[in-house]
Write a protein that holds these residues in place. Structure first.
Motif, mmCIF file in Angstrom:
data_model
loop_
_atom_site.group_PDB
_atom_site.id
_atom_site.type_symbol
_atom_site.label_atom_id
_atom_site.label_comp_id
_atom_site.label_asym_id
_atom_site.label_seq_id
_atom_site.Cartn_x
_atom_site.Cartn_y
_atom_site.Cartn_z
ATOM 1 N N TRP A 1 0.827 -1.214 0.000
ATOM 2 C CA TRP A 1 0.000 0.000 0.000
ATOM 3 C C TRP A 1 0.859 1.260 0.000
ATOM 4 O O TRP A 1 0.537 2.260 -0.664
ATOM 5 C CB TRP A 1 -0.921 0.002 1.232
ATOM 6 C CG TRP A 1 -2.276 -0.566 0.964
ATOM 7 C CD1 TRP A 1 -2.764 -1.755 1.393
ATOM 8 C CD2 TRP A 1 -3.298 0.038 0.189
ATOM 9 N NE1 TRP A 1 -4.037 -1.953 0.937
ATOM 10 C CE2 TRP A 1 -4.407 -0.852 0.196
ATOM 11 C CE3 TRP A 1 -3.419 1.232 -0.517
ATOM 12 C CZ2 TRP A 1 -5.596 -0.580 -0.471
ATOM 13 C CZ3 TRP A 1 -4.607 1.508 -1.179
ATOM 14 C CH2 TRP A 1 -5.673 0.615 -1.149
ATOM 15 N N VAL A 2 1.968 1.235 0.714
ATOM 16 C CA VAL A 2 2.859 2.414 0.768
ATOM 17 C C VAL A 2 3.415 2.725 -0.621
ATOM 18 O O VAL A 2 3.367 3.873 -1.100
ATOM 19 C CB VAL A 2 4.002 2.169 1.775
ATOM 20 C CG1 VAL A 2 5.044 3.286 1.679
ATOM 21 C CG2 VAL A 2 3.437 2.099 3.189
ATOM 22 N N TRP A 3 3.905 1.698 -1.324
ATOM 23 C CA TRP A 3 4.481 1.934 -2.644
ATOM 24 C C TRP A 3 3.403 2.234 -3.687
ATOM 25 O O TRP A 3 3.661 2.959 -4.651
ATOM 26 C CB TRP A 3 5.306 0.722 -3.083
ATOM 27 C CG TRP A 3 6.563 0.582 -2.265
ATOM 28 C CD1 TRP A 3 6.825 -0.339 -1.321
ATOM 29 C CD2 TRP A 3 7.699 1.436 -2.326
ATOM 30 N NE1 TRP A 3 8.057 -0.145 -0.760
ATOM 31 C CE2 TRP A 3 8.626 0.957 -1.379
ATOM 32 C CE3 TRP A 3 8.041 2.560 -3.075
ATOM 33 C CZ2 TRP A 3 9.858 1.552 -1.162
ATOM 34 C CZ3 TRP A 3 9.275 3.153 -2.861
ATOM 35 C CH2 TRP A 3 10.163 2.655 -1.920
ATOM 36 N N PHE A 4 2.212 1.683 -3.477
ATOM 37 C CA PHE A 4 1.112 2.021 -4.386
ATOM 38 C C PHE A 4 0.739 3.498 -4.257
ATOM 39 O O PHE A 4 0.498 4.183 -5.266
ATOM 40 C CB PHE A 4 -0.102 1.133 -4.072
ATOM 41 C CG PHE A 4 -1.283 1.380 -4.962
ATOM 42 C CD1 PHE A 4 -1.333 0.844 -6.239
ATOM 43 C CD2 PHE A 4 -2.350 2.164 -4.525
ATOM 44 C CE1 PHE A 4 -2.427 1.074 -7.064
ATOM 45 C CE2 PHE A 4 -3.434 2.399 -5.351
ATOM 46 C CZ PHE A 4 -3.475 1.854 -6.619
ATOM 47 N N VAL A 5 0.699 4.017 -3.026
ATOM 48 C CA VAL A 5 0.381 5.438 -2.817
ATOM 49 C C VAL A 5 1.486 6.329 -3.384
ATOM 50 O O VAL A 5 1.214 7.401 -3.973
ATOM 51 C CB VAL A 5 0.162 5.694 -1.312
ATOM 52 C CG1 VAL A 5 0.040 7.194 -1.029
ATOM 53 C CG2 VAL A 5 -1.083 4.965 -0.830
ATOM 54 N N ILE A 6 2.762 5.910 -3.247
ATOM 55 C CA ILE A 6 3.874 6.715 -3.782
ATOM 56 C C ILE A 6 3.781 6.798 -5.306
ATOM 57 O O ILE A 6 3.917 7.888 -5.910
ATOM 58 C CB ILE A 6 5.217 6.103 -3.341
ATOM 59 C CG1 ILE A 6 5.399 6.266 -1.815
ATOM 60 C CG2 ILE A 6 6.378 6.752 -4.086
ATOM 61 C CD1 ILE A 6 6.640 5.585 -1.279
ATOM 62 N N ALA A 7 3.556 5.650 -5.979
ATOM 63 C CA ALA A 7 3.461 5.659 -7.442
ATOM 64 C C ALA A 7 2.231 6.437 -7.906
ATOM 65 O O ALA A 7 2.275 7.170 -8.909
ATOM 66 C CB ALA A 7 3.417 4.220 -7.960
ATOM 67 N N LEU A 8 1.108 6.305 -7.165
ATOM 68 C CA LEU A 8 -0.103 7.036 -7.533
ATOM 69 C C LEU A 8 0.093 8.542 -7.347
ATOM 70 O O LEU A 8 -0.381 9.353 -8.174
ATOM 71 C CB LEU A 8 -1.279 6.539 -6.683
ATOM 72 C CG LEU A 8 -2.643 7.152 -6.982
ATOM 73 C CD1 LEU A 8 -3.050 6.825 -8.419
ATOM 74 C CD2 LEU A 8 -3.695 6.650 -6.003
ATOM 75 N N ALA A 9 0.816 8.932 -6.301
ATOM 76 C CA ALA A 9 1.083 10.355 -6.078
ATOM 77 C C ALA A 9 1.974 10.924 -7.179
ATOM 78 O O ALA A 9 1.777 12.071 -7.636
ATOM 79 C CB ALA A 9 1.739 10.548 -4.710
ATOM 80 N N ALA A 10 2.958 10.133 -7.659
ATOM 81 C CA ALA A 10 3.829 10.602 -8.738
ATOM 82 C C ALA A 10 3.035 10.784 -10.028
ATOM 83 O O ALA A 10 3.196 11.788 -10.746
ATOM 84 C CB ALA A 10 4.968 9.603 -8.946
ATOM 85 N N SER A 11 2.132 9.819 -10.331
ATOM 86 C CA SER A 11 1.334 9.929 -11.546
ATOM 87 C C SER A 11 0.318 11.064 -11.449
ATOM 88 O O SER A 11 0.159 11.876 -12.376
ATOM 89 C CB SER A 11 0.615 8.601 -11.804
ATOM 90 O OG SER A 11 -0.196 8.679 -12.953
ATOM 91 N N LEU A 12 -0.362 11.143 -10.304
ATOM 92 C CA LEU A 12 -1.368 12.196 -10.124
ATOM 93 C C LEU A 12 -0.711 13.581 -10.048
ATOM 94 O O LEU A 12 -1.252 14.565 -10.575
ATOM 95 C CB LEU A 12 -2.175 11.906 -8.856
ATOM 96 C CG LEU A 12 -3.342 12.845 -8.554
ATOM 97 C CD1 LEU A 12 -4.348 12.803 -9.699
ATOM 98 C CD2 LEU A 12 -4.007 12.482 -7.231
ATOM 99 N N GLY A 13 0.463 13.641 -9.422
ATOM 100 C CA GLY A 13 1.164 14.935 -9.339
ATOM 101 C C GLY A 13 1.578 15.443 -10.711
ATOM 102 O O GLY A 13 1.487 16.645 -10.990
ATOM 103 N N ALA A 14 2.019 14.544 -11.592
ATOM 104 C CA ALA A 14 2.393 14.961 -12.942
ATOM 105 C C ALA A 14 1.175 15.441 -13.716
ATOM 106 O O ALA A 14 1.246 16.429 -14.469
ATOM 107 C CB ALA A 14 3.059 13.791 -13.664
ATOM 108 N N ASN A 15 0.023 14.777 -13.518
ATOM 109 C CA ASN A 15 -1.189 15.209 -14.218
ATOM 110 C C ASN A 15 -1.623 16.610 -13.764
ATOM 111 O O ASN A 15 -2.040 17.450 -14.582
ATOM 112 C CB ASN A 15 -2.317 14.207 -13.964
ATOM 113 C CG ASN A 15 -2.016 12.849 -14.564
ATOM 114 O OD1 ASN A 15 -1.284 12.744 -15.555
ATOM 115 N ND2 ASN A 15 -2.553 11.805 -13.962
#
Length: 227
Positions: free
Chosen positions: A66-80
């Motif tokens: 869950w921690v790494w899923f949130v990190i990857a999702l934050a990177a993708s959402l932050g770029a958008n």
């Protein structure tokens, strides 16, 4: 011919993935990562996102996933969000350049931990205690009983032989008189007279029986009355 079926969910996923991929590429290029490196950043983010999701699906203890899923999702959402006009891509701040430059090491660490971390051992059910079979009852010792034996009977003395008795002769039963009908007796008398006049002898019981067709005892009774 196989018909191609268009899935709306799959089309939506392709469109969303393409847009997110483009936003990550644009952000990495604006942060100073040009050429093939700008294209490698969106691939790294998406792969980490997929690896974390698969880890959550196959592991009971999925807190690290869950921690790494949130990190990857934050990177993708932050770029958008950053490429939506809220950030000047011509003048990217230094902290964002640092995050983009340090992302490969962070993604490598997350992917390695997700792949090589041991899976949680399945919970083994507690063994059900097997109840021991009931012990066989111990037979109680039989009480000592003294049985008095009866005395043996005295042997019987042989009795004296009885005196021989002479059997008394039983008289023969006297046959009961047979009643002869008068008509039969008259007919028998006529036959007897005819037989005597023809043969010169008296008729016997066997001849009379044959002539009249009567039983032997009845023929004997008639012969006795004709004498």
């Amino acid at each position: 011919m196989t018909r191609i079926r268009i899935d709306a969910v799959l089309v939506q996923a392709v469109i969303a993935g393409a847009l997110s991929f483009a936003h990550l590429h644009d952000l990495a290029e604006a942060a100073g990562q040009d050429g093939w490196k700008a294209w490698a950043y969106p691939v790294s983010v998406d792969l980490l996102l997929v690896a974390a999701w698969r880890r959550m699906r196959t592991t009971a203890d999925n807190r690290a996933a869950w921690v790494w899923f949130v990190i990857a999702l934050a990177a993708s959402l932050g770029a958008n969000v950053a490429t939506a006009g809220l950030l000047d891509l011509d003048d990217v701040p230094a902290w964002l350049r640092i995050l983009v430059a340090g992302w490969p090491a962070l993604a490598f660490l997350g992917g390695t931990l997700l792949v090589h971390s041991p899976a949680a051992a399945p919970v083994q059910p507690e063994p059900v205690p097997v109840s021991a079979p009931p012990a066989a009852p111990v037979p109680e010792p039989a009480p000592d009983v003294t049985v008095e034996r009866a005395p043996d009977p005295a042997p019987e003395l042989p009795s004296a032989p009885a005196a021989e008795t002479v059997p008394t002769p039983v008289p023969a039963p006297v046959p009961a008189p047979v009643a002869v009908p008068p008509a039969l007796l008259d007919h028998a008398r006529k036959l007897a007279d005819t037989h005597q006049s023809t043969t010169g002898t008296r008729i016997d019981s066997a001849t009379l029986r044959a002539r009249l067709g009567i039983p032997a005892h009845l023929a004997d009774a008639i012969t006795a009355q004709l004498a």
